[in-house]
Design a protein around this motif. Structure first.
Motif, PDB file in Angstrom:
ATOM      1  N   ARG A 275      54.245  30.139  25.037  1.00 21.62           N
ATOM      2  CA  ARG A 275      54.459  31.540  25.436  1.00 21.62           C
ATOM      3  C   ARG A 275      54.202  32.133  26.856  1.00 21.62           C
ATOM      4  O   ARG A 275      54.647  33.282  27.227  1.00 21.62           O
ATOM      5  N   GLY A 276      53.533  31.086  27.439  1.00 22.44           N
ATOM      6  CA  GLY A 276      53.253  31.497  28.960  1.00 22.44           C
ATOM      7  C   GLY A 276      51.953  32.529  28.960  1.00 22.44           C
ATOM      8  O   GLY A 276      51.005  32.370  28.185  1.00 22.44           O
ATOM      9  N   THR A 277      51.884  33.401  29.953  1.00 23.87           N
ATOM     10  CA  THR A 277      50.991  34.210  30.164  1.00 23.87           C
ATOM     11  C   THR A 277      51.089  35.499  29.547  1.00 23.87           C
ATOM     12  O   THR A 277      51.951  36.285  29.624  1.00 23.87           O
ATOM     13  N   GLU A 278      50.026  36.216  28.814  1.00 21.14           N
ATOM     14  CA  GLU A 278      50.285  37.518  28.051  1.00 21.14           C
ATOM     15  C   GLU A 278      48.882  38.256  28.631  1.00 21.14           C
ATOM     16  O   GLU A 278      47.886  37.454  28.510  1.00 21.14           O
ATOM     17  N   VAL A 279      48.791  39.467  29.120  1.00 22.78           N
ATOM     18  CA  VAL A 279      48.001  40.168  29.532  1.00 22.78           C
ATOM     19  C   VAL A 279      47.784  41.459  28.648  1.00 22.78           C
ATOM     20  O   VAL A 279      48.670  42.182  28.261  1.00 22.78           O
TER      21      VAL A 279
END
Length: 310
Positions: A275-279
């Motif tokens: 999913r990569g990066t989630e903030v």
């Protein structure tokens, strides 16, 4: 307010464009008759009736083109950015389109926002005007807990299906298109659902209001403030990625006082390979007042001369 018992009139236009004369999927409505809203809903969902779609469009908006404009407004409201409608039926048109992503968004909102009507999608058959038609969704006839949603087919896009399965309190929505046959439309979604349930899982990381660390405060009446998540944080991940999950709290500190309850002062950064990066924002659990002038002065002097922190 509209009720399921209200009745809409079948126009000559709806009969010609969506009825038996059209050669398309139809509910077999008769012109100049009146049909209940509930029957029209079942005719659209179970029987894929184009005539029913046009009757609803004309009755609600005056005409099908105006109804299509309202569909486009609703699509923008739902963040369906890759959709554009020119009719109510999905009949092929160069400017009429929907993306798989938008179909998934629409399906999710149907399930979440209208649970009292969702049961129509799993009806196996519906009889109207003495004609019984079976639901075209092939997954409903298999023992896999499917309960919706809709099939589709055009010459350009091939055979497609938007489907939903609810198993072990976990719902998965699937969108497939471009399949070569009805047989493939039956087999491929089943294979994908089994793969998804086998290889993926839901992970409930944090609940709304849960504290995740604290932020240091500059010149506040308290040295720090608890950080909480403003909403539930859940992820769907491949099972093998669970151990590779990386979660960090990031903020620029110390954070100057005053601070208000609910103020966004930090970030929860979640990294996963797929999913990569989630903030996600982190907010202050409560207010923190600023020190008075004398206390701020003494604190500043202490830091300058003694090297102490606040």
């Amino acid at each position: 307010a509209l009720s399921l018992e209200d009745k809409f009139r079948v126009s000559e236009n709806a009969w010609r464009k969506g009825g038996i004369m059209s050669g398309s999927s139809t509910m077999f409505l008769k012109p100049k008759t009146r049909v209940s809203v509930e029957d029209l809903i079942r005719g659209i969902i179970v029987q894929s009736g184009n005539d029913a779609c046009i009757v609803v469009a004309e009755s609600l908006s005056g005409s099908e083109p105006v109804f299509a404009l309202e569909m486009n407004e609703k699509a923008r409201e739902l963040d369906m950015t890759q959709s554009h409608f020119v009719n109510s039926t999905g009949w092929p048109h160069p400017e009429h389109r929907m993306s798989p992503r938008d179909l998934a968004i629409l399906s999710q909102r149907l399930i979440q926002d209208f649970p009292e009507y969702y049961h129509y999608f799993k009806e196996l058959e519906f009889t109207y005007n003495g004609i019984k038609q079976r639901n075209r969704n092939p997954l409903l006839y298999k023992e896999m807990n499917a309960d919706g949603l809709k099939t589709g087919h055009t010459k350009e896009s091939g055979y497609g299906l938007v489907a939903s399965v609810n198993r072990h309190d976990r719902r998965i929505v699937l969108v497939v298109n471009g399949l070569p046959s009805k047989k493939a439309r039956s087999a491929e979604p089943e294979r994908l659902f089994e793969w998804a349930y086998r290889e993926f899982s839901n992970y409930y990381l944090f609940q709304s209001g849960e504290q995740i660390g604290a932020a240091e405060i500059w010149l506040g009446q308290l040295p720090s403030v608890p950080l909480i998540v403003p909403r539930n944080i859940n992820l769907t991940l491949p099972r093998k990625e669970r151990r590779k999950l990386d979660i960090r709290v990031v903020y620029e500190g110390p954070v100057p006082a005053p601070i208000k309850k609910g103020q966004n002062i930090a970030k929860l950064v979640i990294n996963t390979p797929s999913r990569g990066t989630e903030v996600v924002p982190l907010v202050a659990k409560h207010d923190v007042m600023r020190l008075n002038f004398l206390s701020r002065l003494m604190t500043t002097l202490r830091i300058v001369f003694l090297g102490e922190s606040s």
